[in-house]
Scaffold this active site. Structure first.
Site, mmCIF file in Angstrom:
data_model
loop_
_atom_site.group_PDB
_atom_site.id
_atom_site.type_symbol
_atom_site.label_atom_id
_atom_site.label_comp_id
_atom_site.label_asym_id
_atom_site.label_seq_id
_atom_site.Cartn_x
_atom_site.Cartn_y
_atom_site.Cartn_z
ATOM 1 N N THR A 1 0.486 -1.383 0.040
ATOM 2 C CA THR A 1 0.035 -0.057 0.182
ATOM 3 C C THR A 1 0.849 1.332 -0.001
ATOM 4 O O THR A 1 0.472 2.125 -0.652
ATOM 5 C CB THR A 1 -0.888 -0.022 1.195
ATOM 6 O OG1 THR A 1 -1.688 -1.155 1.114
ATOM 7 C CG2 THR A 1 -1.626 1.275 1.157
ATOM 8 N N HIS B 1 -9.046 -6.679 2.378
ATOM 9 C CA HIS B 1 -7.786 -7.256 3.162
ATOM 10 C C HIS B 1 -8.180 -8.298 4.269
ATOM 11 O O HIS B 1 -9.038 -8.276 4.817
ATOM 12 C CB HIS B 1 -7.094 -6.039 4.004
ATOM 13 C CG HIS B 1 -5.752 -6.187 4.441
ATOM 14 N ND1 HIS B 1 -5.313 -7.133 5.363
ATOM 15 C CD2 HIS B 1 -4.684 -5.590 3.966
ATOM 16 C CE1 HIS B 1 -4.040 -7.027 5.497
ATOM 17 N NE2 HIS B 1 -3.496 -5.884 4.628
ATOM 18 N N HIS C 1 -2.239 -1.785 -5.263
ATOM 19 C CA HIS C 1 -1.451 -2.975 -5.542
ATOM 20 C C HIS C 1 -2.334 -4.116 -5.982
ATOM 21 O O HIS C 1 -3.560 -3.840 -5.585
ATOM 22 C CB HIS C 1 -0.178 -3.268 -4.606
ATOM 23 C CG HIS C 1 -0.626 -3.785 -3.434
ATOM 24 N ND1 HIS C 1 -1.299 -4.715 -2.966
ATOM 25 C CD2 HIS C 1 -1.000 -2.907 -2.100
ATOM 26 C CE1 HIS C 1 -1.598 -5.083 -1.887
ATOM 27 N NE2 HIS C 1 -1.564 -3.475 -1.226
#
Length: 652
Positions: free
Chosen positions: A329, A461, A514
C-alpha cells in the site's frame, strides 16, 4: 573466584558479556578487513578510524542489547539475589542471547559473502520473504551442522563465563544503591545519546565503501534499516554518469507544453495549457486496497464480483493497461502522491525526511484546495499519518485526534465510534470511511472550499470481514467476498454522492494501490502488477478506454491535463493522452527495479545485476533475451535519477 569477577560483583556476568561481545565484534571486523584486503584502504589513519568507529558503534549496540539485563540487575532486591528464580532467569536469558548473537555473527559472514556489506535493508527484506529465504538457506548451507556449531560455540562461551566465576559472583554479590544507580543511569545516558545524536550513516565516513561498511556494527545497521528503509542506488545497482542519466530522463519527460526551470540534475518544469478556462473541480480520490485487474469482468473474470466497477468502465475514462509500481500500500501511495518510480528499499512513505516533498497536494494547494486524507484504521500504521500530515493533508483516522507533532502541524481528526457500524483489525468498513468523507465534503462545500479528498480503503484485506447482509457472499469467507463488498460500498458512495449539491462539480478517481498477490515463478510476475483505474464524472464526451500501457505515476499528470491546469512539476509521470507519450511502466519489489515497454522487460537487481526478457501476456511468462544496452541505459536512468532526487532532498 576470578579477581576480575569479584571486582564487578553483581554485574560480573554483564561485564563479561560486554567484553565478549566487543571482542567477537573486533574479530569479525578483522576478518572482513582481511577478506577485502585488496580493496580496503590500508593507510594508518584509515585503519585506525575503521576500528575505532567500529568500536564506538559496537559499544552502542551492546548497550542496547544489555539494557534489559541492566534494569533487571539494578532493580532486583538484594534479598532475592541468588534465589532459584534469579538463577533461572539469568541462566535462561544469558544463554538465549548468546545463542542469538553467535548465530547473528555467522549470518553476518554469509551476508558479507553475498553482498559485501553489513546488514542493511536487504536483511530486513529477508524477514518479509521468509519462504524464499528459508528455502535458500536450506539449499545453500548444511543447516543441522550450522545450528549444531552455533549451539556448541554458545555452550563453550557460557562455560568460559562459568569458569571465570561470572555466574557465581553474580549470584552471591549484593549491590549497593549507589552502584545500582550509577550503572543504570550510565546505561540510560549512553542509550539516549545513541538514540538522539547518532545515526548509522555516520559510520560512512570513508570514500572507500569497504572501510565504511567494516566500520559499522551489523546489528546496529540492521535495526537502523527498519527506520531508514533505503538502499543507496549507486551502491547496489548498475549506474551510469549522473548527467547522462538526467539527460535521458529529461528527454523522456519532454513535452510541447513543458519547460524546464534549469539544466542538470533536475526535472522541475512548468506545465502549461492553452485552454482559456481551467476547470477547478473537486476531486475524490479512492485508493482501493488490493484491487487486482484480474478481479474485473472487464479483464476476463467470470465470478461477477465487481458489477459496479465493470459498469463504471463503460462510462468513465478507464485505463486498460495500467500497472502498479509495487506490492505494498505504501508503495502505491508513494506512486500516486509523488508520481515517482519505486526507489530501492522501502517506500518513501516510511522513510525519514519525507516531509515537505513536492506532491500532488502542492498542485492542489496552489489552487486553494482543501486537502484531506481518510483512513479507516490508525494512520500510525505504515507511517501514513506522518507522511500525509507532513505533506499538506489534514488527517481523518481512528487514532486520537491531535496535532501529530511539533514538526507536523497538520491536525489529526478522530473518526468517532458513533460514525462506525463495522470494524475489524484493519479499521472501519469501506461504507463507513466513505460516509465520513461525504460528511467532510458537505462541510467543505458549505464553507466554499474546493476539496481534494484522498480515501484509503481497508475492507479488501485479510481477514476479509465486512458488514453482513450487504452482498451474497458471507463475511470472512474469501477474498472474492471482500472484493464484492468493496464494489458494493463504492456503488453506495456514488448513490449518496449524487444527491449532494457538489456532485456535478466533482471528479472521482479510483485506482488500486497494488494487486492482491505479487508472487510468481519468475523474478517479476508482471500480470500481478496490472490494476484498474477510473476517472469518473467528467463530461460524457471525454469518456474513453485508454489502451496505452502506462503506470500509476501517470494518473495525475493525465487528470491535470484534462483539467487544463498550469502547474509546476517534479513528477516522473506524464499525460497519457499526449501524442508524444511513450508507452512504458515502472514497477518493482524492495530489491528489483523494472522497466517494461510493451512486451520487453528489463530487471535491475542489487549486486549490480540485470536481466532482459520478453513477456508473453497470454501465459504471463518471461523469456530471456540478450541485453539491449539502450534499454538498459533508460532503465538505469529512471531509477538512478529518482533515487538521486530524493536522497539529495531535491524533491522538497
Amino acid at each position: 573466584m576470578n579477581k576480575l569477577s569479584s571486582k564487578y560483583g553483581r554485574y560480573s556476568l554483564l561485564f563479561h558479556f560486554i567484553i565478549w561481545f566487543l571482542t567477537l565484534s573486533l574479530l569479525l571486523r578483522i576478518a572482513f578487513f582481511i577478506w577485502q584486503y585488496d580493496e580496503v584502504s590500508w593507510s594508518l589513519i584509515s585503519i585506525l578510524r575503521t576500528f575505532f568507529t567500529g568500536l564506538f558503534f559496537d559499544f552502542g549496540t551492546v548497550t542496547f542489547i544489555s539494557l534489559c539485563s541492566i534494569f533487571y540487575y539494578s532493580l532486583m532486591p538484594n534479598k532475592w539475589i541468588g534465589s532459584i528464580l534469579d538463577k533461572i532467569l539469568i541462566y535462561f536469558f544469558t544463554s538465549l542471547v548468546v545463542f542469538i548473537l553467535v548465530f547473528t555473527f555467522f549470518a553476518e559472514l554469509t551476508f558479507w559473502d553475498e553482498f559485501k556489506t553489513r546488514f542493511n535493508f536487504i536483511a530486513v527484506d529477508y524477514l518479509i520473504y521468509t519462504h524464499e529465504v528459508v528455502a535458500n538457506i536450506k539449499q545453500s548451507y548444511p543447516l543441522p551442522l550450522l545450528i549444531g556449531g552455533v549451539l556448541l560455540l554458545s555452550a563453550a562461551f557460557l562455560f568460559l563465563f562459568y569458569q571465570r566465576g561470572a555466574f557465581t559472583t553474580t549470584f552471591t554479590s549484593k549491590a549497593t544503591f549507589k552502584t545500582r544507580l550509577s550503572v543504570l543511569s550510565s546505561a540510560i545516558i549512553v542509550a539516549l545519546f545513541f538514540v538522539f545524536f547518532i545515526t548509522n550513516n555516520q559510520a560512512e565516513w570513508s570514500s572507500n565503501r569497504y572501510n565504511s561498511e567494516i566500520s559499522k556494527s551489523g546489528i546496529y545497521s540492521f535495526f537502523a534499516a527498519f527506520r531508514n528503509n533505503q538502499m543507496k542506488y549507486v551502491d547496489f545497482y548498475t549506474s551510469i554518469d549522473n548527467d547522462r542519466a538526467f539527460g535521458v530522463i529529461r528527454k523522456k519527460l519532454a513535452a510541447d507544453n513543458a519547460v524546464y526551470f534549469k539544466s542538470g540534475s533536475s526535472i522541475h518544469r512548468k506545465i502549461t495549457d492553452s485552454a482559456a478556462s481551467p476547470e477547478n473541480k473537486n476531486v475524490v480520490f479512492i485508493l482501493v486496497e488490493s484491487l487486482s485487474g484480474s478481479f474485473l469482468k472487464e479483464f476476463g473474470n467470470k465470478e461477477n464480483i465487481t458489477p459496479f466497477l465493470d459498469s463504471l468502465a463503460q462510462k468513465s475514462i478507464f485505463f486498460e493497461d495500467l500497472y502498479a509500481t509495487g506490492t505494498r500500500t505504501v508503495r502505491g501511495m508513494e506512486a500516486v502522491t509523488l508520481c515517482i518510480p519505486p526507489t530501492p528499499g522501502q517506500s518513501i512513505v516510511k522513510r525519514p525526511n519525507n516531509h515537505n516533498l513536492y506532491t500532488v497536494s502542492n498542485v492542489f494547494k496552489s489552487r486553494k484546495y482543501d486537502c484531506n486524507f481518510f483512513y479507516g484504521g490508525d494512520g500510525y500504521f505504515d507511517n501514513m499519518n506522518a507522511y500525509f500530515g507532513g505533506n499538506g493533508f489534514t488527517i481523518y483516522d481512528r487514532g486520537r485526534g491531535s496535532v501529530l507533532s511539533d514538526e507536523i502541524k497538520t491536525i489529526r481528526n478522530n473518526i468517532n465510534d458513533s460514525e462506525v457500524t463495522f470494524e475489524n483489525a484493519w479499521g472501519i468498513c469501506d461504507e463507513d470511511i466513505f460516509n465520513k468523507m461525504l460528511k467532510v465534503a458537505d462541510a467543505q462545500y458549505k464553507a466554499g472550499k474546493p476539496f481534494f479528498n484522498f480515501v484509503m480503503t481497508t475492507s479488501n484485506h485479510r481477514p476479509f470481514t465486512y458488514p453482513s447482509g450487504k452482498i451474497d457472499i458471507p463475511s470472512g469467507t474469501s477474498r472474492q467476498g471482500a472484493v464484492k463488498y468493496t464494489d458494493f460500498a463504492l456503488k453506495e458512495l456514488f448513490k449518496k454522492a449524487k444527491t449532494k449539491p457538489w456532485f456535478k462539480n466533482t471528479v472521482f478517481v479510483i485506482i488500486a494501490d497494488h494487486c492482491a498477490s505479487s508472487a510468481g515463478k519468475d523474478e517479476i510476475d508482471v500480470a500481478n502488477y496490472h490494476i484498474p483505474a477510473f476517472i469518473v464524472n467528467l463530461d460524457e464526451n471525454q469518456n474513453q478506454k485508454i489502451a496505452t500501457q502506462c503506470s500509476q505515476i501517470d494518473l495525475w499528470p493525465t487528470l491535470f491535463s484534462l483539467f487544463h491546469w498550469n502547474y509546476e512539476s517534479d513528477f516522473f509521470g506524464k499525460n497519457v493522452l499526449d501524442n508524444r507519450f511513450e508507452q512504458r511502466a515502472v514497477m518493482g519489489t524492495y530489491r528489483k527495479l523494472v522497466l517494461m515497454k510493451k512486451d520487453k522487460v528489463m530487471i535491475l537487481s542489487d549486486q549490480k545485476k540485470q536481466a532482459f526478457y520478453s513477456w508473453n501476456k497470454k501465459d504471463n511468462s518471461l523469456k530471456a533475451l540478450t541485453i539491449d544496452e539502450s534499454f538498459l541505459e533508460e532503465t538505469i536512468s529512471w531509477y538512478q535519477t529518482a533515487d538521486f532526487l530524493f536522497t539529495n532532498k531535491l524533491l522538497k
